[in-house]
Design a protein around this motif. Structure first.
Motif, short mmCIF file in Angstrom:
data_model
loop_
_atom_site.label_atom_id
_atom_site.label_comp_id
_atom_site.label_asym_id
_atom_site.label_seq_id
_atom_site.Cartn_x
_atom_site.Cartn_y
_atom_site.Cartn_z
N TYR A 223 0.87 -1.18 0.00
CA TYR A 223 0.00 0.00 0.00
C TYR A 223 0.90 1.22 0.00
O TYR A 223 1.74 1.39 0.90
N PHE A 224 0.77 2.03 -1.03
CA PHE A 224 1.60 3.23 -1.20
C PHE A 224 0.66 4.43 -1.31
O PHE A 224 -0.19 4.49 -2.21
N GLN B 18 9.45 8.68 -8.63
CA GLN B 18 9.61 8.30 -7.23
C GLN B 18 8.88 6.99 -6.93
O GLN B 18 9.44 6.07 -6.32
N ALA B 19 7.64 6.90 -7.37
CA ALA B 19 6.84 5.71 -7.11
C ALA B 19 7.45 4.47 -7.76
O ALA B 19 7.46 3.38 -7.17
N THR B 20 7.96 4.64 -8.98
CA THR B 20 8.59 3.51 -9.67
C THR B 20 9.80 3.01 -8.89
O THR B 20 10.00 1.80 -8.74
N ARG B 21 10.61 3.94 -8.39
CA ARG B 21 11.80 3.56 -7.62
C ARG B 21 11.41 2.83 -6.34
O ARG B 21 12.03 1.83 -5.96
N ILE B 22 10.38 3.32 -5.67
CA ILE B 22 9.94 2.69 -4.42
C ILE B 22 9.44 1.27 -4.67
O ILE B 22 9.84 0.32 -3.99
N ILE B 23 8.57 1.12 -5.66
CA ILE B 23 7.95 -0.19 -5.90
C ILE B 23 8.95 -1.15 -6.53
O ILE B 23 8.89 -2.37 -6.29
N THR C 73 -2.13 1.88 -4.89
CA THR C 73 -1.49 3.19 -4.94
C THR C 73 -2.57 4.25 -4.75
O THR C 73 -3.50 4.33 -5.55
N ALA C 74 -2.47 5.01 -3.67
CA ALA C 74 -3.50 5.99 -3.32
C ALA C 74 -2.93 7.40 -3.43
O ALA C 74 -1.95 7.73 -2.76
N GLU C 75 -3.53 8.20 -4.29
CA GLU C 75 -3.16 9.61 -4.41
C GLU C 75 -4.16 10.40 -3.57
O GLU C 75 -5.36 10.41 -3.84
N MET C 76 -3.65 11.05 -2.51
CA MET C 76 -4.54 11.64 -1.50
C MET C 76 -4.15 13.08 -1.20
O MET C 76 -3.52 13.38 -0.18
N PRO C 77 -4.47 14.00 -2.09
CA PRO C 77 -4.15 15.41 -1.85
C PRO C 77 -4.82 15.92 -0.58
O PRO C 77 -5.96 15.56 -0.28
N GLY C 78 -4.09 16.72 0.18
CA GLY C 78 -4.61 17.22 1.43
C GLY C 78 -4.27 16.35 2.62
O GLY C 78 -4.33 16.80 3.77
N MET C 79 -3.90 15.09 2.35
CA MET C 79 -3.52 14.18 3.43
C MET C 79 -1.99 14.11 3.58
O MET C 79 -1.47 13.97 4.69
N TYR C 80 -1.29 14.17 2.45
CA TYR C 80 0.18 14.15 2.44
C TYR C 80 0.65 15.39 1.69
O TYR C 80 0.06 15.77 0.69
N PHE D 38 5.11 10.52 1.65
CA PHE D 38 4.35 9.33 1.28
C PHE D 38 4.37 8.37 2.47
O PHE D 38 5.13 8.54 3.42
N ASP D 39 3.54 7.34 2.40
CA ASP D 39 3.55 6.31 3.43
C ASP D 39 3.47 4.95 2.75
O ASP D 39 2.94 4.82 1.63
N LEU D 40 3.99 3.94 3.44
CA LEU D 40 4.02 2.58 2.91
C LEU D 40 3.52 1.60 3.97
O LEU D 40 3.80 1.76 5.15
N ALA D 41 2.81 0.60 3.52
CA ALA D 41 2.46 -0.54 4.37
C ALA D 41 2.59 -1.80 3.53
O ALA D 41 2.43 -1.76 2.30
N GLY D 42 2.90 -2.89 4.17
CA GLY D 42 3.07 -4.14 3.44
C GLY D 42 2.27 -5.26 4.08
O GLY D 42 2.02 -5.26 5.29
N PHE D 43 1.90 -6.21 3.25
CA PHE D 43 1.09 -7.34 3.70
C PHE D 43 1.65 -8.61 3.05
O PHE D 43 1.69 -8.72 1.82
#
Length: 348
Positions: free
Chosen positions: A110-111, A120-125, A144-151, A156-161
């Motif tokens: 979850y990105f 940036q996203a390509t490098r992270i993933i 991949t969540a684009e959340m203007p106003g939150m970040y 960015f934030d990351l979570a893994g499962f």
């Protein structure tokens, strides 16, 4: 008939669906490299499929783990060095799974970010895919969540499962007893715990991220971003060889809190701190912050990223096996009567 329309679009609100689609196309080659037996389909569906029989299991028990990278992300964002933070994400999940005796099978990420930066996203993933490939785990989906106003800015934030499996009746810990030997596998730095403290120490030191590191040849930022080691293939090789009764991933809580999680009531881990040298990064952190040794041991891995509890008559053979797998193995103590962790010797 309407001649034109100047209404608000989703892109005007800060969300670019086309960029998200472009990201999926960019990361498909990296995800493809992680495919393994049991994988079904590819990226882009509403869900990800996995065939346990295709992976070779006959009576499987599923094991799941989820984690993040913590405030180590702040250093990655501030330095612009995001290439290995995905390895950290995978490691924090799959190193936990293997402690149950499970083989990691597949991973989802979850990105979330305020504004999707394709590069940036390509490098992270791509880093996430590298971690999956190194641990034999398929990257089969994510969000991949684009959340203007939150970040804001480049945040960015990351979570893994991660999901793994084992055959029924093979779960760990199992059979831990008095006299079992504790084998430590070396870490390569702070891994992904304690970074709020690390950042505070760096602030106290007055050093910038691009300053020469006081404890290595890299810059301070690069040295502190060394990715968490992946212990999956080595640990599974040891488990399959026989004689491993438990594994403990040394994460938050350090050597004081994690080993007791795999030891039965009435028994303790006796750890000889003279069995290895404290790596320079921890020595620098401890001395800069004027940490006590108990605080250090409860905060960081102190040079041991994974601990195995092994039968006494298998300790030498498993040490040889793990060294053949490329590990630095520390014979760090034994299981004794008592409670928690009993330390002998000194690190500081």
């Amino acid at each position: 008939m309407t001649k034109g329309h100047n209404g608000l679009t989703y892109a005007d609100a800060g969300v670019d669906i086309d960029a998200g689609n472009a990201l999926i196309e960019r990361i498909k080659p990296a995800a493809k490299r992680t495919m393994r037996s049991g994988t079904m389909g590819g990226l882009g569906g509403f869900g990800a499929l996995f065939d346990l029989k295709g992976a070779g299991y006959t009576d499987p028990i599923l094991v799941a783990a989820t984690d993040g990278v913590g405030t180590k992300l702040r250093i990655a964002i501030d330095t612009g060095n995001v290439d290995t933070i995905g390895v950290d994400l995978v490691a924090m999940c799959v190193n936990d799974l293997v402690c149950q005796g499970a083989e990691p099978l597949f991973f989802l990420d979850y990105f979330a970010t305020g504004k999707l930066d394709l590069d940036q996203a390509t490098r992270i993933i791509t880093g996430i895919a590298a971690g999956c490939e190194a641990s034999g785990c398929a990257l089969i989906g994510g969000e991949t969540a684009e959340m203007p106003g939150m970040y804001h800015g480049g945040d960015f934030d990351l979570a893994g499962f991660a999901v793994g499996a084992m055959e029924r009746g093979t779960d760990l810990p199992s059979g831990v007893g008095q006299g079992d030997v504790l084998l430590g596998l070396a870490s390569n730095g702070v891994h992904s715990n304690g970074y709020s403290f690390v950042r505070k120490v760096v602030e106290l030191s007055g050093l910038a991220w691009d300053a020469p590191s006081p404890f290595s040849d890299a810059t301070l930022g690069a040295a502190l971003l060394a990715p968490t080691r992946l212990y999956v293939k080595q640990a599974l090789a040891a488990v399959r060889a026989g004689g491993v009764n438990a594994l403990a991933h040394i994460t938050g809580g350090g050597l004081t809190e994690n080993p007791p999680r795999v030891i039965p009531e009435g028994l303790a881990c006796q750890i000889d701190l003279d069995a290895w040298d404290l790596p320079p990064v921890f020595d620098w952190l401890a001395r800069t912050a004027n940490m006590s040794e108990p605080e250090l041991l409860k905060t960081f891995n102190c040079g041991v990223g994974m601990m195995l509890v092994v039968a006494q008559d298998r300790a030498d053979a498993l040490t040889d096996l793990l060294r053949a797998e490329g590990e630095t193995v520390i014979r760090m103590g034994q299981v004794v009567e008592g409670e928690g962790v009993i330390y002998t010797g000194r690190l500081l």
